[in-house]
Scaffold this active site. Structure first.
Site, PDB file in Angstrom:
ATOM      1  N   GLY A 197      -3.355 -11.479   5.223  1.00  0.00           N
ATOM      2  CA  GLY A 197      -1.668 -11.822   4.356  1.00  0.00           C
ATOM      3  C   GLY A 197      -2.164 -12.964   3.297  1.00  0.00           C
ATOM      4  O   GLY A 197      -1.025 -13.307   2.805  1.00  0.00           O
ATOM      5  N   GLY A 199      -3.652 -12.832   0.433  1.00  0.00           N
ATOM      6  CA  GLY A 199      -4.114 -12.503  -0.924  1.00  0.00           C
ATOM      7  C   GLY A 199      -2.667 -12.670  -1.709  1.00  0.00           C
ATOM      8  O   GLY A 199      -1.644 -12.810  -1.318  1.00  0.00           O
ATOM      9  N   CYS A 202      -0.593  -9.443  -1.732  1.00  0.00           N
ATOM     10  CA  CYS A 202      -0.147  -9.135  -0.294  1.00  0.00           C
ATOM     11  C   CYS A 202       1.062  -9.841   0.206  1.00  0.00           C
ATOM     12  O   CYS A 202       1.225 -10.892   0.318  1.00  0.00           O
ATOM     13  CB  CYS A 202      -1.430  -9.359   0.591  1.00  0.00           C
TER      14      CYS A 202
END
Length: 382
Positions: A197, A199, A202
């Site tokens: 998570g 990114g 993301c």
């Protein structure tokens, strides 16, 4: 239900304290690392596969994990995990025709590029097809990539793959805790991807509430991996060269980048021009003022669990899924070489501040200090 009270840190929560250093220049810093892979066998003197290069990786994402990006990064001894969606014939042609023209290595694609797959039987069959058709030894790395590395199915697939391909270096992930890092290494992985998570595109943490602050995840997973002779990749969460440095200082053996390498010619994609209003005005001849408009160029970038990626590659999201990725426009940045030099230059500079002549010394030289802010944002949007 239980609550863990220990403080967990992200890259934005810390700075690296400068120290007295004997280094006279950034050019004195050696960014190359050498690794021996724990689980991959071959016909060397010690019986194991090896790596030497600058351990910064391009992520297996559309617009980043392309063959053109891979060839450019390989010239700097940097690594790329190719996007999963290349066809068998494309991959065979690529690995059998090493035209990277790296000044360092005639086998750059073998040494600095991985094929990426998922964990279905179809993915395994695809890898097997490529492996059989590629010249012996030219396909050295595989990246077994899933969003959730905590499923029993994933661990079983890594074990099955290792049994079938004892000579291939396995990159596997993603996880964020020490015990799963250990399990993947014991199942046959050589390198574990760390990150759920963090990114830039993301949205897993938003959609699911699941995740782990990235710096703490790297520190804890690196500690677990190194105890077994394994390695970790800090995957996601870096938005500046300073974040890359913090990942290395936290124990990452490799750092994987997505958004920081997006928006370049080598990533492909259509350049989109947009007209936008500025804060500037010009005085007209009749005494009136007119707003100045300028044109900016952008390239589409999206997470690989986004609606855009699923529509492009699979015809849309399955009816039991939701999108866990953003679709954005990133500024067009031209050739990727300038961005590479910016990242490498920042990393070298950090090593001089910390007194680390080699990148491998950074973790033992670095001292993190917790802070409430890391930089001045006055002109951040200019």
């Amino acid at each position: 239900m239980r609550i863990e009270e220990d403080v967990k840190l992200d890259y934005s929560d810390v700075l690296i304290r400068p120290k007295r250093s004997t280094l006279g220049s950034r050019k004195d810093v050696d960014l190359e690392r050498g690794f021996t892979f724990r689980n991959s066998k071959c016909d060397t003197l010690d019986g194991y596969r090896h790596y030497r290069g600058v351990p910064i990786m391009a992520a297996n994402m559309d617009g980043v994990g392309t063959m053109e990006v891979a060839d450019t990064l390989a010239k700097q001894k940097m690594f790329t995990c190719l996007v999963k969606t290349f066809a068998v014939n494309q991959l065979v042609d690529y690995f059998n025709n090493d035209e990277c023209t790296s000044p360092f290595d005639d086998d750059s694609r073998r040494e600095y590029v991985a094929m990426s797959i998922g964990i279905t039987d179809t993915n395994l069959a695809k890898f097997n097809a490529v492996y059989k058709l590629v010249n012996e030894g030219n396909l050295k790395y595989v990246c077994i990539d899933v969003a959730n590395g905590y499923s029993e199915r994933f661990g079983n697939f890594v074990r099955k793959f290792r049994k079938a391909f004892p000579n291939v270096v396995i990159i596997a992930g993603n996880v964020v805790t020490g015990e799963m890092t250990e399990e993947l290494i014991l199942n046959g992985a050589d390198i574990v991807k760390v990150g759920i998570g963090p990114g830039s595109v993301c949205t897993t943490r938003i959609q699911t509430g699941v995740g782990y602050p990235q710096l703490s995840a790297v520190i804890e997973c690196a500690d677990a991996a190194h105890g077994l002779g394994g390695l970790v990749i800090a995957d996601g969460g870096c938005s500046t060269p300073g974040d890359v440095v913090k990942a290395f200082a936290g124990g990452a053996d490799f750092v994987m980048l997505g958004g920081m390498l997006a928006g370049h010619d080598e990533g492909g994609g259509n350049i989109i021009a947009k007209i936008y209003e500025t804060d500037e005005v010009v005085k007209m001849g009749d005494g009136f003022y007119e707003t100045v408009y300028k044109e900016k160029s952008f390239i589409q970038f999206y997470g690989m669990s986004s609606d855009a990626a699923n529509t492009k590659h699979f015809g849309g999201l399955k009816d039991y899924r939701s999108s866990e990725g953003r679709e954005i426009l990133v500024p067009y940045r031209g050739a990727i070489e300038n961005t590479i030099q910016d990242i490498l230059g920042g990393t070298r500079s950090a090593c001089t501040y910390a007194g680390a002549q080699r990148l491998k010394h950074l973790m033992r030289c670095a001292t993190f200090i917790r802070c409430t802010d890391t930089h001045n944002r006055v002109f951040e949007n200019n």
